[in-house]
Scaffold this motif. Structure first.
Motif, PDB file in Angstrom:
ATOM      1  N   HIS A 123       1.009  -1.339  -0.157  1.00 54.28           N
ATOM      2  CA  HIS A 123      -0.288  -0.416   0.144  1.00 54.28           C
ATOM      3  C   HIS A 123       0.469   0.929  -0.034  1.00 54.28           C
ATOM      4  O   HIS A 123       0.797   2.161   0.498  1.00 54.28           O
ATOM      5  CB  HIS A 123      -0.751   0.130   0.842  1.00 54.28           C
ATOM      6  CG  HIS A 123      -1.717  -1.098   1.059  1.00 54.28           C
ATOM      7  ND1 HIS A 123      -3.094  -0.974   0.825  1.00 54.28           N
ATOM      8  CD2 HIS A 123      -2.124  -2.376   1.926  1.00 54.28           C
ATOM      9  CE1 HIS A 123      -3.345  -2.551   0.844  1.00 54.28           C
ATOM     10  NE2 HIS A 123      -3.190  -2.515   1.434  1.00 54.28           N
ATOM     11  N   ASP A 129       2.377   2.925  -1.996  1.00 51.37           N
ATOM     12  CA  ASP A 129       1.896   4.359  -3.569  1.00 51.37           C
ATOM     13  C   ASP A 129       0.567   5.181  -2.621  1.00 51.37           C
ATOM     14  O   ASP A 129       0.427   6.265  -3.374  1.00 51.37           O
ATOM     15  CB  ASP A 129       1.729   3.267  -4.513  1.00 51.37           C
ATOM     16  CG  ASP A 129       0.016   2.852  -4.568  1.00 51.37           C
ATOM     17  OD1 ASP A 129      -0.781   2.638  -3.846  1.00 51.37           O
ATOM     18  OD2 ASP A 129      -0.659   2.194  -5.534  1.00 51.37           O
ATOM     19  N   ILE A 130      -0.327   4.712  -2.369  1.00 48.04           N
ATOM     20  CA  ILE A 130      -1.672   5.145  -1.356  1.00 48.04           C
ATOM     21  C   ILE A 130      -0.797   6.959  -0.425  1.00 48.04           C
ATOM     22  O   ILE A 130      -1.517   7.376  -0.368  1.00 48.04           O
ATOM     23  CB  ILE A 130      -2.368   4.469  -0.385  1.00 48.04           C
ATOM     24  CG1 ILE A 130      -2.255   4.301   1.265  1.00 48.04           C
ATOM     25  CG2 ILE A 130      -3.480   3.350  -1.402  1.00 48.04           C
ATOM     26  CD1 ILE A 130      -3.486   3.571   1.515  1.00 48.04           C
ATOM     27  N   ASP A 137      -3.550   9.625  -1.434  1.00 54.96           N
ATOM     28  CA  ASP A 137      -4.921   8.927  -2.176  1.00 54.96           C
ATOM     29  C   ASP A 137      -6.531   8.818  -0.600  1.00 54.96           C
ATOM     30  O   ASP A 137      -6.457   7.591  -0.089  1.00 54.96           O
ATOM     31  CB  ASP A 137      -5.092   7.768  -2.300  1.00 54.96           C
ATOM     32  CG  ASP A 137      -6.271   6.469  -3.695  1.00 54.96           C
ATOM     33  OD1 ASP A 137      -7.240   7.270  -2.881  1.00 54.96           O
ATOM     34  OD2 ASP A 137      -6.680   6.207  -3.826  1.00 54.96           O
ATOM     35  N   ALA A 182      -8.501   5.830   0.211  1.00 56.18           N
ATOM     36  CA  ALA A 182      -7.898   4.598   0.393  1.00 56.18           C
ATOM     37  C   ALA A 182      -7.529   4.320   1.997  1.00 56.18           C
ATOM     38  O   ALA A 182      -7.441   3.255   2.530  1.00 56.18           O
ATOM     39  CB  ALA A 182      -6.821   4.172  -1.013  1.00 56.18           C
TER      40      ALA A 182
END
Length: 326
Positions: free
Chosen positions: A193, A195-196, A217, A220
């Motif tokens: 995770h 990248d969030i 994000d 998310a």
């Protein structure tokens, strides 16, 4: 042998920025926001920003001095300094902010010092590390600090992130004790995770390649945070053979009031048992839990003998919890 928190301290830089202040600043850039928009989505009404000449170490030193004073410990008695920060003094990551703090506090004698990077879970990670060192007998008195200057990494043209974060520092002094203090800790991470929530830039050829701004994000992060915070809280309580009803105070990472209330609800804990500072501090990442803990200790809510559940979740993706008897 146990480890126990015997002193707390915190520091907020002098520039207090309300939602109205921030809305006016963004309006000058042609970006619309309002106090109502920010409060509805996050529960945040204000935050503090460090002055241009202030670094994470400067905030950390102020919080540390207050924690040392409460603990009645001289700097000469501290044999380990751990600083949790995502915004260190040097973005090449060395020297560590912990070493800089050690020097600014006038500590001599070669006690160990290092940084921990687990973003908003950083304080929980750092306390867990300190607990293990003390229980092993390797160190006796540990200064643990969460310090952030997140205002330096915010894109003030992105209203979805820039309104959420603030600067500050919180610290605790932990010592070896014959009485139970840290009752249980649990740490987790899931790099899938990553990248969030990230700063997708790196140093290359002496310059920044990519973005130096925080990227998130939001939906998310929200979904994952509510899920893992309940799970790790339950896991930590089970490790201590306790239940939510045994907890006097819940101090979650101060990121978003909806996440915090959602966690309390899932644990079936009344909101009155939750310490909330996000409204006045914003999200101060690794500093948020120790800032809230110090406030609650100093205003008399958290008393000796109280069981305090602290939990955090942050980029990486990392999460963890601590159950401490004060």
């Amino acid at each position: 042998m146990y480890s126990k928190i015997i002193g707390t301290g915190s520091y907020l830089p002098g520039q207090r920025v309300t939602n109205d202040d921030l809305a006016a600043q963004l309006a000058a850039k042609g970006i619309e926001t309002s106090d109502e928009w920010i409060v509805t989505r996050s529960g945040i009404s204000a935050r503090h920003y460090a002055a241009p000449e202030q670094n994470a170490s400067d905030l950390a030193v102020e919080a540390a001095r207050k924690a040392l004073e409460m603990a009645a410990k001289d700097v000469s008695e501290i044999d380990l300094v751990i600083v949790a920060s995502s915004t260190p003094d040097f973005h090449g990551s060395f020297p560590s902010t912990a070493c800089i703090v050690q020097n600014k506090l006038g500590m001599k004698g070669g006690g160990a010092a290092f940084d921990v990077q687990a973003v908003c879970s950083g304080f929980v990670y750092a306390v867990s590390v300190a607990d293990a060192f003390i229980k092993s007998g390797a160190h006796k008195n540990v200064l643990v600090i969460g310090a952030e200057v997140f205002s330096r990494i915010l894109n003030f043209e992105d209203r979805t992130t820039c309104v959420l974060f603030g600067d500050g520092a919180g610290a605790v002094v932990m010592t070896a004790s014959s009485e139970p203090g840290i009752l249980a800790t649990k740490l987790h991470a899931d790099g899938s995770h990553s990248d969030i929530l990230s700063i997708p830039g790196n140093l290359a050829g002496g310059a920044l390649a990519g973005s130096g701004y925080l990227h998130m994000d939001g939906p998310a992060v929200f979904k994952l945070a509510v899920s893992v915070l309940e799970e790790v809280a339950t896991e930590t309580l089970e490790a201590a053979k306790m239940t939510p009803s045994d907890v006097d105070w819940l101090i979650p990472h101060q990121a978003n009031i909806r996440i915090m209330k959602g966690t309390a609800r899932k644990l079936k804990m009344p909101e009155e048992k939750m310490v909330v500072t996000v409204d006045q501090h914003g999200n101060t990442s690794a500093a948020s839990i120790p800032l809230a803990l110090d406030l609650a200790v100093r205003d008399g809510r958290v008393k000796p003998g109280h069981n305090v559940l602290m939990e955090g979740v942050g980029g990486g993706f990392t999460w963890g919890a601590i159950l401490a008897r004060m």
